[in-house]
Design a protein around this motif. Structure first.
Motif, PDB file in Angstrom:
ATOM      1  N   MET A   1       0.844  -1.194   0.000  1.00  0.00           N
ATOM      2  CA  MET A   1       0.000   0.000   0.000  1.00  0.00           C
ATOM      3  C   MET A   1       0.879   1.244   0.000  1.00  0.00           C
ATOM      4  SD  MET A   1      -3.283  -0.579   2.463  1.00  0.00           S
ATOM      5  CE  MET A   1      -2.382  -1.136   3.879  1.00  0.00           C
ATOM      6  N   ASN A   2       0.444   2.233  -0.736  1.00  0.00           N
ATOM      7  CA  ASN A   2       1.088   3.538  -0.734  1.00  0.00           C
ATOM      8  C   ASN A   2       0.106   4.525  -0.132  1.00  0.00           C
ATOM      9  OD1 ASN A   2       3.556   2.850  -2.164  1.00  0.00           O
ATOM     10  ND2 ASN A   2       2.192   2.434  -3.875  1.00  0.00           N
ATOM     11  N   VAL A   3       0.510   5.141   0.965  1.00  0.00           N
ATOM     12  CA  VAL A   3      -0.363   6.066   1.697  1.00  0.00           C
ATOM     13  C   VAL A   3       0.247   7.452   1.660  1.00  0.00           C
ATOM     14  CG1 VAL A   3      -1.371   6.621   3.943  1.00  0.00           C
ATOM     15  CG2 VAL A   3      -1.154   4.223   3.230  1.00  0.00           C
ATOM     16  N   SER A   4      -0.557   8.428   1.277  1.00  0.00           N
ATOM     17  CA  SER A   4      -0.130   9.820   1.400  1.00  0.00           C
ATOM     18  C   SER A   4      -1.188  10.554   2.218  1.00  0.00           C
ATOM     19  CB  SER A   4       0.072  10.476   0.029  1.00  0.00           C
ATOM     20  OG  SER A   4      -1.128  10.494  -0.692  1.00  0.00           O
ATOM     21  N   THR A   5      -0.733  11.571   2.924  1.00  0.00           N
ATOM     22  CA  THR A   5      -1.633  12.343   3.777  1.00  0.00           C
ATOM     23  C   THR A   5      -1.551  13.817   3.420  1.00  0.00           C
ATOM     24  OG1 THR A   5       0.065  12.666   5.474  1.00  0.00           O
ATOM     25  CG2 THR A   5      -1.368  10.737   5.711  1.00  0.00           C
ATOM     26  N   SER A   6      -2.632  14.508   3.689  1.00  0.00           N
ATOM     27  CA  SER A   6      -2.634  15.972   3.615  1.00  0.00           C
ATOM     28  C   SER A   6      -3.338  16.464   4.876  1.00  0.00           C
ATOM     29  CB  SER A   6      -3.320  16.479   2.352  1.00  0.00           C
ATOM     30  OG  SER A   6      -4.662  16.065   2.318  1.00  0.00           O
ATOM     31  N   THR A   7      -2.977  17.645   5.317  1.00  0.00           N
ATOM     32  CA  THR A   7      -3.555  18.173   6.553  1.00  0.00           C
ATOM     33  C   THR A   7      -3.993  19.618   6.372  1.00  0.00           C
ATOM     34  OG1 THR A   7      -1.415  18.941   7.380  1.00  0.00           O
ATOM     35  CG2 THR A   7      -2.093  16.723   8.017  1.00  0.00           C
ATOM     36  N   GLU A   8      -4.913  20.007   7.221  1.00  0.00           N
ATOM     37  CA  GLU A   8      -5.263  21.415   7.406  1.00  0.00           C
ATOM     38  C   GLU A   8      -5.038  21.713   8.872  1.00  0.00           C
ATOM     39  OE1 GLU A   8      -9.031  22.692   5.877  1.00  0.00           O
ATOM     40  OE2 GLU A   8      -8.796  21.504   4.054  1.00  0.00           O
ATOM     41  N   ASN A   9      -4.327  22.804   9.155  1.00  0.00           N
ATOM     42  CA  ASN A   9      -4.020  23.161  10.531  1.00  0.00           C
ATOM     43  C   ASN A   9      -5.266  23.546  11.311  1.00  0.00           C
ATOM     44  OD1 ASN A   9      -1.302  22.735  10.199  1.00  0.00           O
ATOM     45  ND2 ASN A   9      -0.812  24.892   9.853  1.00  0.00           N
ATOM     46  N   GLU A  10      -5.163  23.396  12.611  1.00  0.00           N
ATOM     47  CA  GLU A  10      -6.187  23.910  13.520  1.00  0.00           C
ATOM     48  C   GLU A  10      -6.012  25.421  13.617  1.00  0.00           C
ATOM     49  OE1 GLU A  10      -7.593  23.307  18.149  1.00  0.00           O
ATOM     50  OE2 GLU A  10      -5.476  23.039  17.658  1.00  0.00           O
ATOM     51  N   ASN A  11      -7.090  26.159  13.608  1.00  0.00           N
ATOM     52  CA  ASN A  11      -7.045  27.613  13.767  1.00  0.00           C
ATOM     53  C   ASN A  11      -7.237  27.953  15.237  1.00  0.00           C
ATOM     54  OD1 ASN A  11      -6.825  28.660  10.999  1.00  0.00           O
ATOM     55  ND2 ASN A  11      -8.701  27.460  10.743  1.00  0.00           N
TER      56      ASN A  11
ATOM     57  N   GLU B   1     -10.342  23.529  17.207  1.00  0.00           N
ATOM     58  CA  GLU B   1     -10.498  22.105  16.903  1.00  0.00           C
ATOM     59  C   GLU B   1     -11.118  21.890  15.522  1.00  0.00           C
ATOM     60  OE1 GLU B   1     -12.534  20.171  20.153  1.00  0.00           O
ATOM     61  OE2 GLU B   1     -10.806  20.423  21.468  1.00  0.00           O
ATOM     62  N   ASP B   2     -10.522  22.552  14.533  1.00  0.00           N
ATOM     63  CA  ASP B   2     -11.011  22.457  13.162  1.00  0.00           C
ATOM     64  C   ASP B   2      -9.937  21.941  12.194  1.00  0.00           C
ATOM     65  OD1 ASP B   2      -9.389  24.676  13.216  1.00  0.00           O
ATOM     66  OD2 ASP B   2     -10.808  26.002  12.193  1.00  0.00           O
ATOM     67  N   GLY B   3      -8.931  21.254  12.743  1.00  0.00           N
ATOM     68  CA  GLY B   3      -7.900  20.661  11.900  1.00  0.00           C
ATOM     69  C   GLY B   3      -8.450  19.453  11.150  1.00  0.00           C
ATOM     70  N   GLU B   4      -7.693  19.020  10.135  1.00  0.00           N
ATOM     71  CA  GLU B   4      -8.186  17.929   9.300  1.00  0.00           C
ATOM     72  C   GLU B   4      -7.021  17.094   8.777  1.00  0.00           C
ATOM     73  OE1 GLU B   4     -11.617  18.699   6.620  1.00  0.00           O
ATOM     74  OE2 GLU B   4     -10.202  18.090   5.051  1.00  0.00           O
ATOM     75  N   ILE B   5      -7.260  15.794   8.654  1.00  0.00           N
ATOM     76  CA  ILE B   5      -6.326  14.867   8.009  1.00  0.00           C
ATOM     77  C   ILE B   5      -7.087  14.138   6.912  1.00  0.00           C
ATOM     78  CG2 ILE B   5      -4.853  12.824   8.259  1.00  0.00           C
ATOM     79  CD1 ILE B   5      -4.630  13.511  11.257  1.00  0.00           C
ATOM     80  N   SER B   6      -6.504  14.088   5.715  1.00  0.00           N
ATOM     81  CA  SER B   6      -7.083  13.329   4.600  1.00  0.00           C
ATOM     82  C   SER B   6      -6.049  12.329   4.095  1.00  0.00           C
ATOM     83  CB  SER B   6      -7.494  14.253   3.456  1.00  0.00           C
ATOM     84  OG  SER B   6      -8.530  15.101   3.874  1.00  0.00           O
ATOM     85  N   PHE B   7      -6.526  11.136   3.742  1.00  0.00           N
ATOM     86  CA  PHE B   7      -5.667  10.069   3.252  1.00  0.00           C
ATOM     87  C   PHE B   7      -5.959   9.775   1.789  1.00  0.00           C
ATOM     88  CE2 PHE B   7      -6.013   9.318   7.782  1.00  0.00           C
ATOM     89  CZ  PHE B   7      -4.730   8.986   8.143  1.00  0.00           C
ATOM     90  N   SER B   8      -4.909   9.451   1.049  1.00  0.00           N
ATOM     91  CA  SER B   8      -5.033   8.946  -0.307  1.00  0.00           C
ATOM     92  C   SER B   8      -4.230   7.642  -0.342  1.00  0.00           C
ATOM     93  CB  SER B   8      -4.475   9.955  -1.304  1.00  0.00           C
ATOM     94  OG  SER B   8      -4.531   9.433  -2.603  1.00  0.00           O
ATOM     95  N   VAL B   9      -4.882   6.559  -0.789  1.00  0.00           N
ATOM     96  CA  VAL B   9      -4.252   5.243  -0.718  1.00  0.00           C
ATOM     97  C   VAL B   9      -4.352   4.544  -2.067  1.00  0.00           C
ATOM     98  CG1 VAL B   9      -4.233   3.018   0.472  1.00  0.00           C
ATOM     99  CG2 VAL B   9      -4.970   5.070   1.696  1.00  0.00           C
ATOM    100  N   SER B  10      -3.282   3.849  -2.438  1.00  0.00           N
ATOM    101  CA  SER B  10      -3.303   2.957  -3.592  1.00  0.00           C
ATOM    102  C   SER B  10      -2.588   1.672  -3.192  1.00  0.00           C
ATOM    103  CB  SER B  10      -2.631   3.608  -4.805  1.00  0.00           C
ATOM    104  OG  SER B  10      -1.258   3.849  -4.530  1.00  0.00           O
ATOM    105  N   GLY B  11      -2.798   0.630  -3.975  1.00  0.00           N
ATOM    106  CA  GLY B  11      -2.149  -0.637  -3.693  1.00  0.00           C
ATOM    107  C   GLY B  11      -2.950  -1.493  -2.738  1.00  0.00           C
ATOM    108  N   GLY B  12      -2.259  -2.444  -2.120  1.00  0.00           N
ATOM    109  CA  GLY B  12      -2.958  -3.404  -1.273  1.00  0.00           C
ATOM    110  C   GLY B  12      -3.938  -4.189  -2.114  1.00  0.00           C
TER     111      GLY B  12
ATOM    112  N   VAL C   1       1.349  11.682  11.399  1.00  0.00           N
ATOM    113  CA  VAL C   1       1.041  12.898  10.664  1.00  0.00           C
ATOM    114  C   VAL C   1       0.774  13.994  11.694  1.00  0.00           C
ATOM    115  CG1 VAL C   1      -1.413  12.297  10.432  1.00  0.00           C
ATOM    116  CG2 VAL C   1      -0.381  13.911   8.826  1.00  0.00           C
ATOM    117  N   VAL C   2       1.225  15.204  11.393  1.00  0.00           N
ATOM    118  CA  VAL C   2       1.112  16.326  12.329  1.00  0.00           C
ATOM    119  C   VAL C   2       0.051  17.308  11.820  1.00  0.00           C
ATOM    120  CG1 VAL C   2       2.296  18.300  13.360  1.00  0.00           C
ATOM    121  CG2 VAL C   2       3.496  16.118  13.047  1.00  0.00           C
ATOM    122  N   VAL C   3      -0.897  17.623  12.701  1.00  0.00           N
ATOM    123  CA  VAL C   3      -1.840  18.718  12.454  1.00  0.00           C
ATOM    124  C   VAL C   3      -1.287  19.899  13.234  1.00  0.00           C
ATOM    125  CG1 VAL C   3      -4.180  19.598  12.811  1.00  0.00           C
ATOM    126  CG2 VAL C   3      -3.823  17.207  12.122  1.00  0.00           C
ATOM    127  N   GLY C   4      -0.924  20.932  12.512  1.00  0.00           N
ATOM    128  CA  GLY C   4      -0.332  22.104  13.160  1.00  0.00           C
ATOM    129  C   GLY C   4      -1.389  23.042  13.720  1.00  0.00           C
TER     130      GLY C   4
END
Length: 161
Positions: free
Chosen positions: A83-93, A97-108, A153-156
């Motif tokens: 599996m190949n996993v990549s993440t993207s985040t949006e910081n908390e303001n 408590e409005d931060g976000e983590i999104s995953f994109s996965v391929s493989g497996g 993964v870090v949510v800033g």
């Protein structure tokens, strides 16, 4: 008859698979016959632990000296790509408590995938986690063949709106 304790019929590339062979009391030697249609491998031990490259593998065990038939039924093992996993985040303001983590996965096994951001304590079918505080999250992504990919993964925190 040669007998085998087979693993699950689907696994991940790079994961060790264990197969335990047995025969009658007269069995003197064990030979594993393993092929992906191109390459052919032989191993001469009763119990085998090995990792396999991606593809479809046909496996059988020959137990020399076994009383009845000396060859097991064929077993087909499907080895999925890593599996190949990549993440993207949006910081908390601020402390909203409005931060976000999104995953994109391929493989497996191609999905659907299950996602955890608490180090595998609980899994969810959604690839986006919202309403998060600034923190470091330990994630685990799992496919239907129970293959896993993990990381952090870090949510800033952004101090402005």
């Amino acid at each position: 008859m040669a007998g085998v304790s087979w693993p699950d019929d689907e696994t991940c590339e790079g994961v060790d698979v264990t197969m335990n062979g047995f025969g009658s009391i007269n069995t003197t030697d064990y030979y594993w016959d393993i092929t992906d249609g191109t390459d052919l491998f032989f191993y001469d031990e009763a119990n085998l632990t090995a990792s396999f490259d991606e593809g479809t593998w046909t496996i059988s065990l020959i137990a020399s000296g076994s009383c009845e038939s000396d060859e097991s039924e064929e077993f087909v093992l499907t080895v999925n790509p890593e599996m190949n996993v990549s993440t993207s985040t949006e910081n908390e303001n601020c402390s909203a408590e409005d931060g976000e983590i999104s995953f994109s996965v391929s493989g497996g096994d191609g999905g659907p995938y299950q996602y955890s951001i608490n180090d595998g304590l609980s899994f969810f079918p959604t690839s986006t986690f919202a309403d998060l505080s600034a923190d470091t999250y330990s994630y685990v992504v799992q496919d239907g063949a129970n293959c896993e990919e993990s990381g952090t993964v870090v949510v800033g925190n952004t101090n402005t709106f």
